[in-house]
Design a protein around this motif. Structure first.
Motif, mmCIF file in Angstrom:
data_model
loop_
_atom_site.group_PDB
_atom_site.id
_atom_site.type_symbol
_atom_site.label_atom_id
_atom_site.label_comp_id
_atom_site.label_asym_id
_atom_site.label_seq_id
_atom_site.Cartn_x
_atom_site.Cartn_y
_atom_site.Cartn_z
ATOM 1 N N ASP A 88 5.632 21.675 53.898
ATOM 2 C CA ASP A 88 6.200 20.616 53.071
ATOM 3 C C ASP A 88 5.872 20.934 51.613
ATOM 4 O O ASP A 88 4.791 20.619 51.122
ATOM 5 C CB ASP A 88 5.574 19.271 53.477
ATOM 6 C CG ASP A 88 6.092 18.135 52.609
ATOM 7 O OD1 ASP A 88 7.179 18.275 52.003
ATOM 8 O OD2 ASP A 88 5.402 17.096 52.548
ATOM 9 N N LEU A 89 6.798 21.594 50.944
ATOM 10 C CA LEU A 89 6.549 22.063 49.577
ATOM 11 C C LEU A 89 7.544 21.438 48.605
ATOM 12 O O LEU A 89 8.693 21.173 48.959
ATOM 13 C CB LEU A 89 6.702 23.588 49.522
ATOM 14 C CG LEU A 89 5.552 24.376 50.135
ATOM 15 C CD1 LEU A 89 6.014 25.758 50.547
ATOM 16 C CD2 LEU A 89 4.381 24.477 49.149
ATOM 17 N N ASP A 90 7.082 21.237 47.400
ATOM 18 C CA ASP A 90 7.935 20.752 46.325
ATOM 19 C C ASP A 90 8.612 21.975 45.695
ATOM 20 O O ASP A 90 7.955 22.784 45.046
ATOM 21 C CB ASP A 90 7.054 20.040 45.302
ATOM 22 C CG ASP A 90 7.849 19.525 44.123
ATOM 23 O OD1 ASP A 90 9.055 19.848 44.017
ATOM 24 O OD2 ASP A 90 7.265 18.787 43.314
ATOM 25 N N TYR B 178 3.573 26.945 43.547
ATOM 26 C CA TYR B 178 2.215 26.556 43.944
ATOM 27 C C TYR B 178 1.382 27.801 44.237
ATOM 28 O O TYR B 178 1.513 28.414 45.298
ATOM 29 C CB TYR B 178 2.279 25.645 45.169
ATOM 30 C CG TYR B 178 0.948 24.974 45.471
ATOM 31 C CD1 TYR B 178 0.437 24.003 44.611
ATOM 32 C CD2 TYR B 178 0.201 25.319 46.586
ATOM 33 C CE1 TYR B 178 -0.782 23.394 44.868
ATOM 34 C CE2 TYR B 178 -1.021 24.711 46.849
ATOM 35 C CZ TYR B 178 -1.505 23.745 45.987
ATOM 36 O OH TYR B 178 -2.723 23.141 46.238
ATOM 37 N N ASP C 160 -1.995 27.858 44.232
ATOM 38 C CA ASP C 160 -3.358 27.371 44.369
ATOM 39 C C ASP C 160 -3.724 27.186 45.832
ATOM 40 O O ASP C 160 -4.632 26.434 46.172
ATOM 41 C CB ASP C 160 -3.531 26.059 43.597
ATOM 42 C CG ASP C 160 -4.927 25.957 42.976
ATOM 43 O OD1 ASP C 160 -5.755 26.867 43.221
ATOM 44 O OD2 ASP C 160 -5.184 24.972 42.279
ATOM 45 N N ALA D 89 -0.990 24.371 51.233
ATOM 46 C CA ALA D 89 0.060 23.351 51.321
ATOM 47 C C ALA D 89 0.134 22.779 52.734
ATOM 48 O O ALA D 89 -0.239 23.440 53.703
ATOM 49 C CB ALA D 89 1.393 23.969 50.932
ATOM 50 N N PRO D 90 0.648 21.548 52.868
ATOM 51 C CA PRO D 90 0.699 20.922 54.202
ATOM 52 C C PRO D 90 1.775 21.517 55.111
ATOM 53 O O PRO D 90 2.961 21.457 54.792
ATOM 54 C CB PRO D 90 1.027 19.445 53.915
ATOM 55 C CG PRO D 90 1.391 19.342 52.490
ATOM 56 C CD PRO D 90 1.049 20.622 51.795
ATOM 57 N N PRO D 91 1.385 22.030 56.257
ATOM 58 C CA PRO D 91 2.379 22.372 57.276
ATOM 59 C C PRO D 91 3.075 21.092 57.737
ATOM 60 O O PRO D 91 2.445 20.031 57.817
ATOM 61 C CB PRO D 91 1.538 22.990 58.396
ATOM 62 C CG PRO D 91 0.316 23.513 57.702
ATOM 63 C CD PRO D 91 0.045 22.507 56.623
ATOM 64 N N ASN E 152 -4.719 26.170 55.476
ATOM 65 C CA ASN E 152 -3.873 24.988 55.215
ATOM 66 C C ASN E 152 -4.255 23.751 56.014
ATOM 67 O O ASN E 152 -3.389 22.937 56.374
ATOM 68 C CB ASN E 152 -2.393 25.325 55.525
ATOM 69 C CG ASN E 152 -1.984 26.663 54.943
ATOM 70 O OD1 ASN E 152 -2.018 26.846 53.737
ATOM 71 N ND2 ASN E 152 -1.617 27.620 55.790
ATOM 72 N N TRP F 12 -1.409 15.044 49.092
ATOM 73 C CA TRP F 12 -1.595 16.469 49.440
ATOM 74 C C TRP F 12 -0.280 17.227 49.197
ATOM 75 O O TRP F 12 -0.264 18.256 48.513
ATOM 76 C CB TRP F 12 -2.065 16.580 50.891
ATOM 77 C CG TRP F 12 -2.255 17.963 51.432
ATOM 78 C CD1 TRP F 12 -2.320 19.145 50.731
ATOM 79 C CD2 TRP F 12 -2.408 18.325 52.826
ATOM 80 N NE1 TRP F 12 -2.506 20.198 51.596
ATOM 81 C CE2 TRP F 12 -2.566 19.731 52.879
ATOM 82 C CE3 TRP F 12 -2.428 17.595 54.008
ATOM 83 C CZ2 TRP F 12 -2.733 20.415 54.099
ATOM 84 C CZ3 TRP F 12 -2.609 18.275 55.217
ATOM 85 C CH2 TRP F 12 -2.759 19.669 55.253
ATOM 86 N N ARG G 284 2.594 16.516 47.452
ATOM 87 C CA ARG G 284 3.224 16.587 46.131
ATOM 88 C C ARG G 284 2.238 16.913 45.030
ATOM 89 O O ARG G 284 2.458 17.785 44.211
ATOM 90 C CB ARG G 284 3.950 15.257 45.822
ATOM 91 C CG ARG G 284 5.234 15.064 46.632
ATOM 92 C CD ARG G 284 6.276 16.158 46.324
ATOM 93 N NE ARG G 284 7.193 16.364 47.442
ATOM 94 C CZ ARG G 284 7.004 17.241 48.434
ATOM 95 N NH1 ARG G 284 5.928 17.990 48.485
ATOM 96 N NH2 ARG G 284 7.887 17.381 49.387
#
Lengths: 415, 415
Positions: A30-32, A37, A39, A45-47, A237, B62, B64
């Motif tokens: 779930d990426l913006d 990103y 970092d 990042a959230p799976p 993650n 987390w 965003r």
């Protein structure tokens, strides 16, 4: 129109992404998409699987089954079960990794247990070896905790560069605590070589694999590691502050004498026996009741690794960091930044750290405002982490481009 | 029709529930209305606010904000902030409670720190007092951990009944570790009296308030407690394995010398200083990175306490346990069970433990099959926890009624 270095890397990024065998993995996170990103070496990042799993854990497992979930939903054995899933990613056969507590607490367990292995049988006996070597560039908490472990066991501590451990270990060295990848510079240290040298000197090693687990193939069993600790919220993650893990080589498990013998490590915890009797195997590394919500979020997060070959991850990681360095060369005015991350692949983790004169903190703040998220390590390091499961070559290109713009703007403003 | 004891308690339950000032609180929990849940002293039920808050933490904070949430979403300071919320429930003014790690790990910190307070200034010096008293009936993990703390500090350990601590403490006693409420019998021990007596003997006390926090008014400040540890997944409903808490009385904080000085307890953690310098206040009790998902689930769960007076909670708790005992008398054939929980209100926690000859485990299994969830503590204890925020008098009545049926059926089968 002649090809500039900048237009060249821009086109190349698209070609590299098109050829990337791991590219499809990005959709599992779930990426913006408006943000680059970099970092994930601080917080992955959230799976996508995490949110749904947590909703089920809260609503059904906790809300409907309640206390029965310790057995029926497998909560009680989750530390070992999730540990085995991580084991696959760090080269550990089942039964040697347990998840729980923070990295700091696991460093304490491992260092104290390693020191105790050099003692005679008696409880009160002084250790036969009383020196603890600590990676001089270690992430600080390892050093703080190792010092406490030494203080509480009558040992002394000595800071030694990771590369010099093999040479510095002596007949009084009980254990060496080494970072597999340096958190600041991204330097990858020689795990098999250092472990073998320490063993030849009669000492154990504790590897901190926080910055290598999930970033590159770690081969704890094959490389003969004695102990390892690592966190799961970076390349694995698992979520903010996700529980850490502890690896104890099978051959050492029966001699693992934990300084934190909580009831979860008891051979029969529900007997509520006033006398302590340690469980065998990885369970012995447990302490108290595990934080189930964080632990099962991690469990769900590990689903993204199904079918993933760490060798492919490593190949993409090196390609990404190589490419980023070329982009920096193309976009950032010469001489303004210098990489402190080793050129040689064999010595590089999955990050690039750039030194920037003064004002590195401001540069990173401006990068973040412009949608490029890395981090700043005082005083002068700009740190960019590359997480091969979701970072694109186009991200590396954009990050370097924006870095060039930010540095260029600062210099323009100064004139 | 003459009134039987059974028909009397059945009617009385409805009247008591109708008059219950806390009755509306039950709607704030996600409960299965077909089940009587009397195991909130092992795992509290989920407050309704938890699921939504977790979804937001995963999706927005987390997903965003990512790493920025450590600052912008207040993750970094959550251990102290949530600690202060718990402080209000255990009678601690702000700045003395910190949340994180398991109860076992916090017992280790508190016991070692208490022992160190009796030493001279030098690191290597032996403690001036070298005896650790441990509640003879303690929940086992406290004893295991206290033994480890003693072993690592050159102390010896002595098991003493909680009620005898005051008499047994001597000039060599460094610290006494006492359970506020006995997990098995539900006996409530005298916190102010024992603390004062230990202090008069020159020793510190560490109170384990796992079974009193959220169940009755705990007055750590007013009663002069030195240290306290507690879990948050019982009467505080924080979720499975929710992080524990540590209380260090303000006057002792500057002398609190943690055996687990992780980077989260550093005065300036992001300076990444190789030298350790402890933070002041409750922060000094932190170790590593907190498990944020579990911690913020707890934070959300604590919302149910807004506006709740612990004095009212205590009044309902005693009314519930009194009523349950009367129901047991009404429904269970005479002489089959015996309460091991004290009659006297001043000595009773928020549970009722009944001893049942042989087969207590089978009885509890059958109760659970019939929708009455308590737990079994080996060998012969049936344990029923009463959580005043969501347990109804009708639940107490039904539990006793089903218990009577189950025991009656066993006896019928035997004939």
């Amino acid at each position: 129109m002649s090809e500039t270095p900048a237009s060249s890397v821009f086109k190349e990024a698209a070609a590299l992404d098109a050829a990337d065998g791991l590219a499809a993995k990005r959709a599992e996170f779930d990426l913006d998409d408006t943000v680059v990103y970099l970092d994930g070496n601080s917080l992955g990042a959230p799976p996508r699987g995490v949110a749904g799993r947590l909703a089920d854990v809260v609503g059904r497992e906790w809300g409907r089954l309640g206390i029965r979930s310790w057995e029926e939903s497998g909560w009680w054995t989750a530390p070992e079960r999730v540990g085995d899933r991580i084991g696959r990613l760090v080269g550990a056969a089942p039964g040697q990794v347990v998840v729980g507590d923070s990295t700091s607490v696991n460093v304490f367990k491992a260092v104290v247990a390693a020191i105790r292995m050099t003692r005679g049988a008696g409880e009160g006996e002084a250790p036969l070896r009383d020196e603890v070597l600590v990676d001089a560039a270690t992430f600080p908490t390892d050093g703080y905790i190792a010092r406490s472990a030494a203080r509480m066991t009558g040992c002394r501590i000595r800071a030694v560069a990771a590369a010099d451990m093999a040479r510095e270990a002596g007949p009084r060295t009980a254990v060496a605590l080494v970072n597999h990848v340096d958190y600041r510079t991204g330097r990858l240290h020689d795990l098999p070589g250092t472990t073998a040298a320490l063993r030849a000197a009669g000492a154990h090693t504790v590897w901190d694999v926080c910055h290598s687990a999930g970033a590159l193939p770690v081969r704890l069993d094959a490389d003969g590691a004695d102990f390892a600790v690592g966190c799961t919220y970076k390349y694995l993650n698992g979520g903010p502050g996700a529980p850490a893990f502890l690896y104890v080589r099978r051959a050492l498990q029966d001699r693992f004498d934990s300084p934190l013998p909580g009831w979860n490590s008891h051979a029969d915890p529900f007997a509520m026996d006033p006398a302590y009797a340690p469980a065998g195997g990885a369970v012995r590394g447990r302490v108290g009741t595990p934080e189930i919500l964080s632990l099962l979020a991690l469990d769900a997060a590990l689903g993204v690794w199904d079918g993933v070959d760490l060798v492919a991850v490593r190949a993409k990681s090196l390609a990404l960091t190589d490419f980023f360095l070329r982009c920096v060369e193309a976009y950032v005015p010469e001489g303004r930044v210098a990489s402190v991350t080793p050129e040689a692949h064999a010595e590089r983790g999955s990050q690039v750290s750039l030194r920037y004169g003064s004002g590195a903190g401001e540069v990173m703040a401006e990068l973040i405002r412009r949608g490029v998220v890395g981090d700043h390590r005082r005083p002068d390091v700009l740190r960019f982490g590359f997480t091969p499961l979701y970072t694109r070559f186009a991200d590396a290109e954009r990050a370097a481009r924006v870095l060039g713009e930010v540095i260029g703007a600062r210099e323009g403003a100064r004139r």
